[in-house]
Motif scaffolding. Structure first.
Motif, PDB file in Angstrom:
ATOM      1  N   ILE A 186       0.833  -1.194   0.000  1.00  0.00           N
ATOM      2  CA  ILE A 186       0.000   0.000   0.000  1.00  0.00           C
ATOM      3  C   ILE A 186       0.871   1.249   0.000  1.00  0.00           C
ATOM      4  CG2 ILE A 186      -1.756   1.284   1.266  1.00  0.00           C
ATOM      5  CD1 ILE A 186      -2.776  -1.277  -0.041  1.00  0.00           C
ATOM      6  N   LEU A 187       1.962   1.238   0.784  1.00  0.00           N
ATOM      7  CA  LEU A 187       2.884   2.381   0.816  1.00  0.00           C
ATOM      8  C   LEU A 187       3.467   2.640  -0.564  1.00  0.00           C
ATOM      9  CD1 LEU A 187       4.597   4.532   2.250  1.00  0.00           C
ATOM     10  CD2 LEU A 187       6.232   2.727   2.836  1.00  0.00           C
ATOM     11  N   GLU A 188       3.865   1.576  -1.259  1.00  0.00           N
ATOM     12  CA  GLU A 188       4.441   1.750  -2.595  1.00  0.00           C
ATOM     13  C   GLU A 188       3.413   2.297  -3.576  1.00  0.00           C
ATOM     14  OE1 GLU A 188       7.700  -1.839  -1.973  1.00  0.00           O
ATOM     15  OE2 GLU A 188       5.809  -2.219  -3.017  1.00  0.00           O
ATOM     16  N   ASP A 189       2.166   1.834  -3.489  1.00  0.00           N
ATOM     17  CA  ASP A 189       1.111   2.392  -4.333  1.00  0.00           C
ATOM     18  C   ASP A 189       0.905   3.875  -4.028  1.00  0.00           C
ATOM     19  OD1 ASP A 189       0.716  -0.041  -5.540  1.00  0.00           O
ATOM     20  OD2 ASP A 189      -0.976  -0.627  -4.262  1.00  0.00           O
ATOM     21  N   TYR A 190       0.944   4.214  -2.735  1.00  0.00           N
ATOM     22  CA  TYR A 190       0.786   5.615  -2.329  1.00  0.00           C
ATOM     23  C   TYR A 190       1.913   6.474  -2.901  1.00  0.00           C
ATOM     24  CZ  TYR A 190       0.853   9.760   0.647  1.00  0.00           C
ATOM     25  OH  TYR A 190       0.883  11.058   1.099  1.00  0.00           O
ATOM     26  N   LEU A 191       3.153   5.979  -2.815  1.00  0.00           N
ATOM     27  CA  LEU A 191       4.294   6.745  -3.308  1.00  0.00           C
ATOM     28  C   LEU A 191       4.235   6.915  -4.820  1.00  0.00           C
ATOM     29  CD1 LEU A 191       7.180   5.269  -1.114  1.00  0.00           C
ATOM     30  CD2 LEU A 191       5.921   7.403  -0.779  1.00  0.00           C
ATOM     31  N   ASP A 192       3.669   5.919  -5.520  1.00  0.00           N
ATOM     32  CA  ASP A 192       3.508   6.042  -6.970  1.00  0.00           C
ATOM     33  C   ASP A 192       2.687   7.268  -7.336  1.00  0.00           C
ATOM     34  OD1 ASP A 192       5.015   3.859  -7.660  1.00  0.00           O
ATOM     35  OD2 ASP A 192       3.328   2.467  -7.758  1.00  0.00           O
ATOM     36  N   SER A 193       1.659   7.545  -6.552  1.00  0.00           N
ATOM     37  CA  SER A 193       0.741   8.645  -6.872  1.00  0.00           C
ATOM     38  C   SER A 193       1.039   9.915  -6.074  1.00  0.00           C
ATOM     39  CB  SER A 193      -0.703   8.204  -6.602  1.00  0.00           C
ATOM     40  OG  SER A 193      -0.869   7.843  -5.244  1.00  0.00           O
TER      41      SER A 193
END
Length: 583
Positions: A426-433
């Motif tokens: 979830i953190l990586e998805d957040y950082l993507d956006s």
């Protein structure tokens, strides 16, 4: 965990995963015998030796690191003490320790973890239990540990969030959660596929039960003819469906809302920055201008100055020299490697409210309580004390508090430490956006490949740029090593052609003779050009476009040098054959 039945066989290689607080560390303590179950029994083969490494090992403060490693596990009967001591010192050296007589009391928590790791590995064991062994080690050491574990011949059980390690080192996955241990007899990628299929089936069953429940509820409300046997059976089925819906696992998932604030044109830049402590300079003359969408990774060995650099950019430490300029609209969110101490008696909701009572997101204004729920702290849990949380849950709370301040520049120091895999994804998805710049120090190879678009490696106190993620860095290092090896290998070392040939007069063609006369000068010129390009890359580190152009030229020049070197080796061998033919 409740009512768990498991069998672990000799030679099993098991990766243990699960959410923070699910009981992974407790599971290892039970297997190691450090903790007893409330009910049930754990049977262990008689005479089996178990090596166990917890997340926070305890060492004697007055011991040297060599003695602490040797004393970490009891010696096995018939063991050669000198062999164990040699192995301990070898591993300690590989883990980055120079002074093998350094007292334990002088070590940081991460260094103590590495000493204990050496202790767990230096003696032979039948079972090896490791709890997050890749925490507090750098990228090279993580690769070294992976190679070491791949060669281990006993039963291996490891709690880890290192996804490359999970995929490469284990053939079974145990998922701890909801009071159970789900067993997957496959690799990590196979586990992900099987779990997704299982969740889809469970969701489909739940949807079917809900649909049946609504249908039966409507029938009940119309007034069921309760006296008939058929009607009584239908009422019983209704009760069973209602119970199944009630017992269905909650569908709570961690979500991270975008909370970045507005970011102006000027963000963060530094010129001729040198950092360190006193006369100990860790990084020299580093210049860079951070752009709005930068995804910058920083790598280097333990003690190279990565954390010091981040703390200097945040303003926590003064630079030794150089200038740092920050834009007026910049809000830095610094996620430190070690969580700052929270008052253990503080309630979870109060810790969040101390940062902000509410925050604006694309879904509108969210209160501190609503944001806490998105981070898997449900309302009934929010009034618990911080002391009741596991290490991973405290890390998640710390991340929530940082995002509540609505940063537009994130500076992350080992953000994957102590976070479970679900939170990491979830953190990586957040950082993507994330609508802002990111600077990250990490030993997590997968995280660097997923998030970063370019890296700086700390090499001999200088920041050397590399385009791409960690795998691109490895490829560049491998190409550099191969080129150096080719240059050092003497022509005579190449294997001779032993095939039978027709005896003809061997000689150079016109083009070969011309190349032979000029090839050494060409190789020297290309080597000089590469050296010049490296200097230009370092000098223009703050100009991303220029560095990209220079690195493209560097790649082409390296390819030309490789081709010229190969041509030189061929011509040199042929010249030697011509001389031998002349007798």
């Amino acid at each position: 965990m409740n009512n768990v039945f498991l069998t672990i066989s000799e030679g099993d290689r098991i990766g243990v995963v699960g959410r923070n607080g699910a009981g992974k560390s407790t599971f290892l303590r039970l297997l190691s015998g450090k903790e007893e179950p409330d009910h049930g029994e754990i049977s262990v083969k008689r005479g089996m030796s178990v090596a166990y490494l917890p997340q926070t090992p305890v060492l004697r403060e007055d011991d040297t690191i060599t003695q602490a490693a040797l004393d970490y596990l009891p010696a096995r009967q018939g063991e050669d003490p000198s062999s164990a001591a040699y192995e301990a010192q070898t591993i300690l050296t590989q883990l980055g320790f120079a002074d093998l007589n350094q007292p334990v009391r002088e070590l940081s928590g991460g260094q103590k973890m590495r000493v204990a790791l050496a202790g767990a590995l230096c003696r032979k064991s039948d079972v090896l239990l490791l709890d997050e062994p890749t925490n507090h080690i750098d990228l090279d050491m993580a690769q070294w540990l992976e190679d070491r574990l791949l060669k281990y011949r006993g039963t291996l059980i490891v709690v880890t969030h290192d996804r490359y390690l999970l995929e490469r080192a284990f053939s079974r996955i145990f998922e701890v959660g909801d009071g159970k241990v789900e067993v997957y007899n496959t690799t990590y990628s196979g586990y992900l596929e099987e779990r997704a299929q299982r969740e889809e089936m469970e969701a489909a069953t739940l949807r079917k039960n809900k649909s049946l429940y609504r249908k039966e509820l409507a029938w009940i409300r119309r007034g069921a003819p309760a006296r008939s046997t058929k009607a009584k059976g239908r009422i019983q089925r209704f009760d069973a469906v209602a119970e199944a819906i009630k017992e269905a696992p909650p569908e709570a998932e961690l979500t991270m809302k975008s909370v970045a604030s507005r970011l102006g044109k000027k963000i963060l830049s530094w010129e001729n920055l040198s950092i360190g402590y006193g006369e100990n300079t860790l990084v020299r003359d580093f210049s860079y201008t951070l752009l709005r969408d930068d995804r910058l990774g920083i790598i280097g060995g333990n003690g190279a100055g990565k954390t010091t650099l981040l703390r200097t950019l945040c303003g926590e430490l003064p630079p030794l020299s150089g200038v740092i300029e920050k834009g007026d609209t910049v809000r830095i969110g610094y996620f430190a490697q070690h969580c700052p101490a929270l008052d253990p008696d503080t309630r979870i909701i109060d810790a969040v409210k101390d940062v902000a009572v509410h925050v604006y997101t694309p879904d509108g204004n969210l209160s501190a309580s609503q944001m806490a729920e998105t981070f898997l702290f449900p309302s009934q849990m929010q009034y618990q004390k911080v002391s009741s949380l596991s290490g991973g849950e405290q890390r998640r709370l710390y991340l929530l508090c940082i995002l509540m301040a609505a940063p537009n520049v994130l500076i992350l120091d080992e953000p994957t430490n102590d976070l479970d895999l679900a939170t990491l994804n979830i953190l990586e998805d957040y950082l993507d956006s994330f609508q802002g710049a990111i600077i990250a120090v990490s030993h997590d190879r997968y995280f660097l490949d997923r998030i970063t678009t370019h890296l700086f490696a700390v090499e001999d106190a200088h920041m050397v740029p590399y385009i791409g993620g960690y795998q691109s860095y490895l490829d560049a290092q491998e190409a550099k090593a191969e080129a150096m090896a080719d240059m050092k290998q003497p022509a005579a070392a190449k294997p001779k052609d032993t095939r039978v040939r027709v005896q003809t007069q061997l000689k150079f063609s016109y083009k070969e003779q011309r190349d032979f006369d000029t090839i050494e000068n060409r190789v020297a010129a290309l080597e000089e050009k590469l050296a010049q390009l490296e200097q230009e890359i370092a000098a223009n580190a703050s100009d991303y476009t220029k560095v990209t152009e220079l690195m493209d030229t560097q790649t082409k020049t390296q390819q030309e040098l490789d081709e010229a070197t190969e041509r030189w080796l061929f011509l040199q061998e042929k010249w030697e054959q011509i001389q031998a033919q002349k007798g």
